[in-house]
Design an enzyme around this catalytic site. Structure first.
Site, PDB file in Angstrom:
ATOM      1  N   ALA A  53      39.968  43.033  43.082  1.00 30.40           N
ATOM      2  CA  ALA A  53      40.641  42.731  44.362  1.00 30.40           C
ATOM      3  C   ALA A  53      39.954  41.569  45.063  1.00 30.40           C
ATOM      4  O   ALA A  53      38.735  41.523  45.165  1.00 30.40           O
ATOM      5  CB  ALA A  53      40.640  43.968  45.245  1.00 30.40           C
ATOM      6  N   GLY A  55      41.489  39.715  48.132  1.00 32.45           N
ATOM      7  CA  GLY A  55      41.764  39.465  49.553  1.00 32.45           C
ATOM      8  C   GLY A  55      40.906  40.345  50.428  1.00 32.45           C
ATOM      9  O   GLY A  55      39.915  39.898  51.008  1.00 32.45           O
ATOM     10  N   GLU A 121      46.900  37.096  56.066  1.00 30.85           N
ATOM     11  CA  GLU A 121      47.621  37.074  54.783  1.00 30.85           C
ATOM     12  C   GLU A 121      49.116  37.182  55.029  1.00 30.85           C
ATOM     13  O   GLU A 121      49.545  37.574  56.123  1.00 30.85           O
ATOM     14  CB  GLU A 121      47.131  38.213  53.875  1.00 30.85           C
ATOM     15  CG  GLU A 121      45.700  38.011  53.418  1.00 30.85           C
ATOM     16  CD  GLU A 121      45.259  39.000  52.352  1.00 30.85           C
ATOM     17  OE1 GLU A 121      46.046  39.870  51.963  1.00 30.85           O
ATOM     18  OE2 GLU A 121      44.106  38.880  51.915  1.00 30.85           O
ATOM     19  N   ARG A 279      55.615  39.075  49.987  1.00 31.26           N
ATOM     20  CA  ARG A 279      55.493  38.781  48.557  1.00 31.26           C
ATOM     21  C   ARG A 279      56.806  38.731  47.801  1.00 31.26           C
ATOM     22  O   ARG A 279      57.013  37.868  46.961  1.00 31.26           O
ATOM     23  CB  ARG A 279      54.666  39.880  47.899  1.00 31.26           C
ATOM     24  CG  ARG A 279      53.248  39.557  47.971  1.00 31.26           C
ATOM     25  CD  ARG A 279      52.432  40.399  47.099  1.00 31.26           C
ATOM     26  NE  ARG A 279      51.069  40.060  47.477  1.00 31.26           N
ATOM     27  CZ  ARG A 279      50.056  40.868  47.372  1.00 31.26           C
ATOM     28  NH1 ARG A 279      50.229  42.075  46.899  1.00 31.26           N
ATOM     29  NH2 ARG A 279      48.864  40.481  47.718  1.00 31.26           N
ATOM     30  N   HIS A 334      52.234  43.160  39.505  1.00 29.76           N
ATOM     31  CA  HIS A 334      50.966  43.198  40.243  1.00 29.76           C
ATOM     32  C   HIS A 334      50.646  44.551  40.872  1.00 29.76           C
ATOM     33  O   HIS A 334      49.519  45.024  40.800  1.00 29.76           O
ATOM     34  CB  HIS A 334      51.020  42.126  41.328  1.00 29.76           C
ATOM     35  CG  HIS A 334      49.789  42.052  42.171  1.00 29.76           C
ATOM     36  ND1 HIS A 334      48.540  41.841  41.623  1.00 29.76           N
ATOM     37  CD2 HIS A 334      49.605  42.177  43.504  1.00 29.76           C
ATOM     38  CE1 HIS A 334      47.645  41.826  42.590  1.00 29.76           C
ATOM     39  NE2 HIS A 334      48.257  42.046  43.736  1.00 29.76           N
ATOM     40  N   GLU A 358      46.427  53.682  43.874  1.00 31.32           N
ATOM     41  CA  GLU A 358      47.670  53.107  43.354  1.00 31.32           C
ATOM     42  C   GLU A 358      48.459  54.079  42.490  1.00 31.32           C
ATOM     43  O   GLU A 358      49.661  53.911  42.303  1.00 31.32           O
ATOM     44  CB  GLU A 358      47.333  51.814  42.581  1.00 31.32           C
ATOM     45  CG  GLU A 358      48.541  50.911  42.460  1.00 31.32           C
ATOM     46  CD  GLU A 358      48.220  49.535  41.942  1.00 31.32           C
ATOM     47  OE1 GLU A 358      47.110  49.019  42.192  1.00 31.32           O
ATOM     48  OE2 GLU A 358      49.097  48.964  41.259  1.00 31.32           O
ATOM     49  N   SER A 374      46.719  48.024  50.132  1.00 29.14           N
ATOM     50  CA  SER A 374      46.447  48.978  49.057  1.00 29.14           C
ATOM     51  C   SER A 374      44.998  49.435  49.025  1.00 29.14           C
ATOM     52  O   SER A 374      44.740  50.617  48.774  1.00 29.14           O
ATOM     53  CB  SER A 374      46.859  48.411  47.705  1.00 29.14           C
ATOM     54  OG  SER A 374      46.559  47.066  47.637  1.00 29.14           O
TER      55      SER A 374
HETATM   56  C1  LIG Z   1      43.736  40.758  40.827  1.00 33.72           C
HETATM   57  C2  LIG Z   1      44.011  41.756  41.899  1.00 33.72           C
HETATM   58  C3  LIG Z   1      43.723  41.465  43.211  1.00 33.72           C
HETATM   59  C4  LIG Z   1      43.977  42.398  44.223  1.00 33.72           C
HETATM   60  N1  LIG Z   1      43.629  42.121  45.514  1.00 33.72           N
HETATM   61  C5  LIG Z   1      43.802  43.067  46.472  1.00 33.72           C
HETATM   62  C6  LIG Z   1      43.351  42.860  47.803  1.00 33.72           C
HETATM   63  O1  LIG Z   1      42.777  41.851  48.123  1.00 33.72           O
HETATM   64  N2  LIG Z   1      43.577  43.829  48.721  1.00 33.72           N
HETATM   65  C7  LIG Z   1      44.196  45.002  48.409  1.00 33.72           C
HETATM   66  O2  LIG Z   1      44.376  45.847  49.290  1.00 33.72           O
HETATM   67  N3  LIG Z   1      44.605  45.228  47.152  1.00 33.72           N
HETATM   68  C8  LIG Z   1      44.413  44.301  46.189  1.00 33.72           C
HETATM   69  N4  LIG Z   1      44.823  44.549  44.908  1.00 33.72           N
HETATM   70  C9  LIG Z   1      45.372  45.875  44.598  1.00 33.72           C
HETATM   71  C10 LIG Z   1      44.221  46.851  44.624  1.00 33.72           C
HETATM   72  O3  LIG Z   1      43.101  46.262  44.011  1.00 33.72           O
HETATM   73  C11 LIG Z   1      44.581  48.119  43.907  1.00 33.72           C
HETATM   74  O4  LIG Z   1      45.783  48.642  44.398  1.00 33.72           O
HETATM   75  C12 LIG Z   1      43.497  49.162  44.123  1.00 33.72           C
HETATM   76  O5  LIG Z   1      42.241  48.610  43.839  1.00 33.72           O
HETATM   77  C13 LIG Z   1      43.758  50.350  43.246  1.00 33.72           C
HETATM   78  O6  LIG Z   1      42.621  51.149  43.276  1.00 33.72           O
HETATM   79  P1  LIG Z   1      42.608  52.510  42.487  1.00 33.72           P
HETATM   80  O7  LIG Z   1      41.261  53.094  42.728  1.00 33.72           O
HETATM   81  O8  LIG Z   1      43.802  53.287  42.849  1.00 33.72           O
HETATM   82  O9  LIG Z   1      42.792  52.093  40.960  1.00 33.72           O
HETATM   83  P2  LIG Z   1      41.880  51.186  40.009  1.00 33.72           P
HETATM   84  O10 LIG Z   1      40.979  50.320  40.790  1.00 33.72           O
HETATM   85  O11 LIG Z   1      42.775  50.551  39.019  1.00 33.72           O
HETATM   86  O12 LIG Z   1      40.972  52.239  39.271  1.00 33.72           O
HETATM   87  C14 LIG Z   1      41.509  53.164  38.363  1.00 33.72           C
HETATM   88  C15 LIG Z   1      40.412  53.593  37.425  1.00 33.72           C
HETATM   89  O13 LIG Z   1      40.841  54.745  36.711  1.00 33.72           O
HETATM   90  C16 LIG Z   1      40.426  54.617  35.369  1.00 33.72           C
HETATM   91  N5  LIG Z   1      41.268  55.478  34.531  1.00 33.72           N
HETATM   92  C17 LIG Z   1      42.560  55.285  34.181  1.00 33.72           C
HETATM   93  N6  LIG Z   1      42.981  56.305  33.428  1.00 33.72           N
HETATM   94  C18 LIG Z   1      41.963  57.171  33.313  1.00 33.72           C
HETATM   95  C19 LIG Z   1      41.796  58.417  32.662  1.00 33.72           C
HETATM   96  N7  LIG Z   1      42.788  59.007  31.962  1.00 33.72           N
HETATM   97  N8  LIG Z   1      40.594  59.036  32.745  1.00 33.72           N
HETATM   98  C20 LIG Z   1      39.568  58.471  33.448  1.00 33.72           C
HETATM   99  N9  LIG Z   1      39.673  57.282  34.087  1.00 33.72           N
HETATM  100  C21 LIG Z   1      40.858  56.650  34.023  1.00 33.72           C
HETATM  101  C22 LIG Z   1      40.573  53.145  35.067  1.00 33.72           C
HETATM  102  O14 LIG Z   1      39.810  52.776  33.962  1.00 33.72           O
HETATM  103  C23 LIG Z   1      40.064  52.534  36.371  1.00 33.72           C
HETATM  104  O15 LIG Z   1      38.691  52.357  36.326  1.00 33.72           O
HETATM  105  C24 LIG Z   1      44.565  43.635  43.887  1.00 33.72           C
HETATM  106  C25 LIG Z   1      44.864  43.927  42.558  1.00 33.72           C
HETATM  107  C26 LIG Z   1      44.577  43.009  41.554  1.00 33.72           C
HETATM  108  C27 LIG Z   1      44.880  43.352  40.133  1.00 33.72           C
END
Ligand SMILES: Cc1cc2nc3c(=O)[nH]c(=O)nc-3n(C[C@H](O)[C@H](O)[C@H](O)COP(=O)(O)OP(=O)(O)OC[C@H]3O[C@@H](n4cnc5c(N)ncnc54)[C@H](O)[C@@H]3O)c2cc1C
Length: 490
Positions: A53, A55, A121, A279, A334, A358, A374
């Protein structure tokens, strides 16, 4: 890492599956409440979307801002499909979560007077995005939170271990089947099981996400009988790098650079869109130019790229110099607005099962997520889920252990089909073709997208080009049998 007797018996208070921002924070909050937590993490940290992430986190912290203004922007971006009650929770509680992260040791960037520096943003009417290390926000947060989780004596971290199916007994989720990197499995029971496995954008061929973001939590939850929601809403980011080398193609260039004045131009040098529009509008405008045979270029020459060191480094590594040249960009899948359907406490329709970050869907984003909402969502709903999960009853002794679940990994053909048949613009004929895909989640996405016979935000149908007021606040729910039903969420 602490291992205690209860864990050795395969029992915990809370199991968190996934160690991105949502999973790490949920585990830390539950442990802070005195819970014994098992954190199951499939991958090394650098493979979470959170780590990438750029931003930041949206929170109404400025003097000229308020949760009400943040809410108004969130609902506007969501195109009258957001569940307002959940969006209100996000906007009301995001400032406290930012302060909590600071108290945990996360150092956000400050302005000259030492106050939090707030970025602007697309879609935000105020400066409200806190960031760390310029555009290294996700890296900083996951680094700090994972260090805390690793040394917390209430948290057992199982690295390189996957949740391979959910353990369901008597209509309740009572834990997971954990599978280590050598294929060894072990059932783990808990009062509350929290999925934090991230989104599904890597189901689409062209994506800004790590390749493991294939909707694993949604696949596991559906197989266990939990409802999914809003699967038709996939957000396409307008400015992902176009590059012949796969290692660089899809690299996301945050819209914070557009907030600072970067412009989108065609190869004729024409501007064609307000760069700060939400977006979905910018992505569609870019796609239209590409379809008309133009190249789309991002002009960052006039902005101070010292604020975005990782963008500069990454583009230089790809052989490009954004200080001097225009950078070719195109949309990429995305962000997954849909996911495991939950309440504002992260509760799914299956007792004992929660989903945050997410992989969950409170409905707050509606048809289009507002930038930087997010990460805020990960912390706001992670906090709430951690507390609710502790109210669940103890799992029973002696329940038969679960079998391994369905494979969560799509083939390259499935990824290609999602890109071609369920991309920025969809038709009935294409979605029907996708409905035959062997990958279950692809079929459910196709079914949801077919059922929404209108265009709204991230879901654009060429055969239903108009927004139909009849769908206002309607969410498409995939039930335990895979049928799609409409529910009014307000
Ligand atoms: C390039 C990029 C830039 C972004 N910039 C921003 C931003 O600036 N601001 C913002 O609000 N959002 C941003 N987002 C979106 C935001 O990063 C995500 O929505 C948020 O980080 C999701 O977090 P999460 O913890 O839900 O999932 P994730 O960070 O994807 O973590 C999920 C984890 O679960 C693990 N996993 C998956 N399946 C299993 C399983 N069966 N068993 C065990 N582990 C598992 C994965 O390996 C991973 O480590 C961005 C996204 C991207 C791709």
């Amino acid at each position: 890492m602490a291992h205690d007797a209860t864990f050795d018996a395969g029992r915990a208070d809370v199991i968190v599956v996934g160690a991105g921002a949502a999973g790490l924070y949920t585990a830390l909050v539950a442990a802070r409440e005195g819970a014994h937590v098992v954190l199951v993490s499939r991958s090394p940290l650098a493979e979470s979307a959170s780590y990438w992430a750029q931003g930041g986190i949206a929170a109404a912290l400025a003097e000229d801002d308020s949760p009400d203004l943040h809410l108004a922007d969130t609902l506007k971006a969501g195109r009258s499909a957001s569940r307002e009650s959940a969006a209100r929770v996000l906007c009301d509680e995001a400032p406290d979560r930012v302060r909590d992260l600071e108290s945990l040791g996360v150092r956000f960037d400050a302005d000259r007077r030492g106050a939090l520096a707030l970025g602007l943003e697309g879609g935000h009417s105020r400066r409200r995005v806190v960031h760390a290390g310029g555009s290294a926000t996700g890296r900083r947060i996951t680094r700090d939170l994972s260090a805390l989780a690793a040394k917390h004596e209430g948290i057992d971290v199982l690295e390189l271990t996957s949740g391979s199916s959910l353990w369901v007994h008597d209509g309740r989720c009572i834990g997971v089947l954990a599978e280590d990197s050598e294929g060894g499995t072990r059932p783990l029971a808990a009062r509350g099981t929290v999925l934090a496995t991230g989104g599904a954008a890597a189901l689409w061929r062209r994506t800004s996400n790590p390749r493991g973001a294939t909707g694993v939590g949604m696949t596991l939850a559906h197989a266990a009988g939990a409802h999914l929601a809003d699967l038709e809403f996939m957000q396409f980011h307008p400015t992902a790098l176009v590059h012949p080398d796969d290692r660089h193609d899809g690299f996301l260039i945050t819209e914070a650079v557009r907030g600072e004045g970067a412009k989108l131009l065609t190869d004729d040098g024409e501007r064609f869109v307000d760069e700060l529009s939400p977006r979905d509008e910018v992505a569609l405008a870019v796609e239209t130019q590409l379809r008309d045979g133009h190249t789309v270029l991002l002009d960052m020459r006039a902005i101070d790229l010292a604020r975005f060191p990782n963008i500069l480094t990454k583009l230089e590594a790809a052989g490009l110099d954004p200080r001097r040249e225009l950078i070719p960009v195109a949309p990429a899948a995305h962000y997954t607005m849909g996911g495991v359907a939950t309440s504002s406490d992260g509760r799914s329709s299956l007792a004992g099962l929660y989903a945050v970050g997410e992989c969950g869907c409170t409905g707050l984003h509606g048809a289009n997520r507002l930038a930087s909402n997010s990460l805020a969502e990960c912390f706001v709903f992670g906090h709430r889920a951690a507390q609710s999960a502790l109210d669940e009853p103890q799992p029973p002794e002696g329940a038969p252990p679960p079998a391994a679940g369905p494979s969560p990994m799509p083939t390259p053909e499935t990824r290609d089909r999602l890109w071609r048949l369920a991309g920025l613009e969809r038709t009935r004929a294409d979605l029907e073709l996708l409905g035959d895909d062997p990958f279950p989640l692809a079929r459910l996405i196709a079914r949801s997208a077919l059922a929404r016979q209108e265009s709204r935000g991230a879901h654009q149908r060429r055969d239903f080009p108009v927004t139909d007021p009849g769908y206002t606040n309607l969410h498409l729910i995939v039930d335990d049998k895979g049928g799609v039903v409409k529910e009014l969420w307000e």
